[in-house]
Scaffold this motif. Structure first.
Motif, mmCIF file in Angstrom:
data_model
loop_
_atom_site.group_PDB
_atom_site.id
_atom_site.type_symbol
_atom_site.label_atom_id
_atom_site.label_comp_id
_atom_site.label_asym_id
_atom_site.label_seq_id
_atom_site.Cartn_x
_atom_site.Cartn_y
_atom_site.Cartn_z
ATOM 1 N N UNK A 73 14.477 6.303 -13.829
ATOM 2 C CA UNK A 73 13.985 6.232 -15.228
ATOM 3 C C UNK A 73 14.996 5.599 -16.036
ATOM 4 N N UNK A 74 14.820 5.223 -17.041
ATOM 5 C CA UNK A 74 15.913 4.649 -18.156
ATOM 6 C C UNK A 74 16.755 5.509 -18.840
ATOM 7 N N UNK A 75 16.225 6.890 -18.717
ATOM 8 C CA UNK A 75 17.296 7.809 -19.562
ATOM 9 C C UNK A 75 16.609 9.229 -19.248
ATOM 10 N N UNK A 123 11.005 4.073 -19.694
ATOM 11 C CA UNK A 123 10.869 3.053 -18.572
ATOM 12 C C UNK A 123 11.022 3.630 -17.331
ATOM 13 N N UNK A 124 9.959 3.859 -16.540
ATOM 14 C CA UNK A 124 10.203 4.296 -15.132
ATOM 15 C C UNK A 124 9.987 3.307 -14.178
ATOM 16 N N UNK A 125 10.569 3.162 -12.954
ATOM 17 C CA UNK A 125 10.329 2.261 -11.819
ATOM 18 C C UNK A 125 9.924 2.981 -10.495
ATOM 19 N N UNK A 126 9.358 2.403 -9.650
ATOM 20 C CA UNK A 126 8.999 2.937 -8.316
ATOM 21 C C UNK A 126 8.609 1.741 -7.339
ATOM 22 N N UNK A 127 8.586 2.140 -6.049
ATOM 23 C CA UNK A 127 8.164 1.131 -5.090
ATOM 24 C C UNK A 127 6.829 1.378 -4.473
#
Length: 278
Positions: A50-52, A64-68
């Protein structure tokens, strides 16, 4: 493929955003929903980031979150929201490069703190706010983390204060923040605003090599993570249905809490003349 989502959450009933064992967190609820839909197969290979990090009780409208994932089309906000609880929602989607890091690649983050306007001199608060602009050592405005010592120098680009009806809104933009930094800055501003401290004290607090003092952070419930920016910005696809659905729900909630707030005022009893019962 790596997918990025913009998510919001009402943080009252969370023990923070970052996943923790045996506690309700934003990331925990998100991972459960992703697993149930089949967007990810296990939490380890998903590599969620996550961005924070936000503390217990802190809110967000644009984390903002990222994942595969091997199933990116099932990660669309309106699909994901069907499995998320009402206090977490996704509203934008982007496919990003595998090396995109939502935290390290952020160039600035914007937060807002909302507090009661009663008994605060907003002119004094604005004068004090000017001292925070620029690059400073914020050691006196951070919770010490002995397990992760790091530089306490940060750059504040903007700190705006405005009155809106019964509340004061404090907006702050910086490249990054220390643990409890914003809430401690708010505490300092309120101490100046209510006359407990003078503006010169802020200057001393920003010089930790010569002056050290602890300060309690403002309550978590007043803080909201508004925005994170990147350069270049991911190509976001906005889910207008998800936004409308969420807006409708929180408009109803806002109206409900307005009524509850009015009712609670009736429980604030004024002392009456007479003898107290021991």
């Amino acid at each position: 493929m790596k997918v990025a989502l913009k998510i919001g959450y009402e943080g009252t009933h969370f023990s923070g955003s970052q996943i923790q064992p045996d506690k309700r967190t934003v990331e925990g609820e998100l991972l459960k929903a992703l697993l149930e839909i089949g967007v990810i197969t296990d939490t380890e290979t998903a590599d969620l980031s996550s961005s924070g990090r936000t503390d217990a009780g802190v809110h967000s409208v644009s984390q903002v979150v990222t994942f595969l994932t091997d199933n990116p089309r099932m990660a669309l906000p309106r699909i994901l929201n069907s499995k998320l609880p009402r206090d977490v929602w996704a509203w934008a989607y982007a496919e990003v490069s595998d090396d995109f890091d939502p935290r390290r690649h952020a160039v600035r983050r914007k937060y807002r703190y909302v507090l009661n306007a009663d008994e605060h001199d907003i002119s004094k608060m604005r004068d004090a706010a000017k001292l925070f602009i620029g690059e400073h050592n914020f050691s006196n405005f951070a919770k010490k983390d002995k397990n992760n010592p790091r530089s306490t120098v940060r750059k504040v680009e903007k700190l705006d204060i405005r009155s809106q009806g019964p509340v004061i809104k404090i907006d702050i933009v910086a490249n990054a923040y220390l643990w409890n930094m914003i809430r401690k800055i708010v505490s300092a501003l309120t101490l100046v605003g209510n006359g407990t401290r003078d503006i010169e004290w802020i200057g001393k607090m920003l010089d930790p090599d010569n002056y050290e003092e602890g300060i309690e952070p403002a309550p978590a419930y007043g803080l909201i993570f508004l925005e994170v920016q990147y350069d270049p910005e991911p190509e976001w696809m906005i889910d207008n249905y998800a936004i409308k659905h969420t807006n409708d729900f929180y408009t109803r909630e806002s109206n409900r809490f307005l009524v509850i707030s009015t009712i609670l005022e009736q429980f604030v009893m004024q002392p009456e003349k007479g003898q107290d019962l021991d």
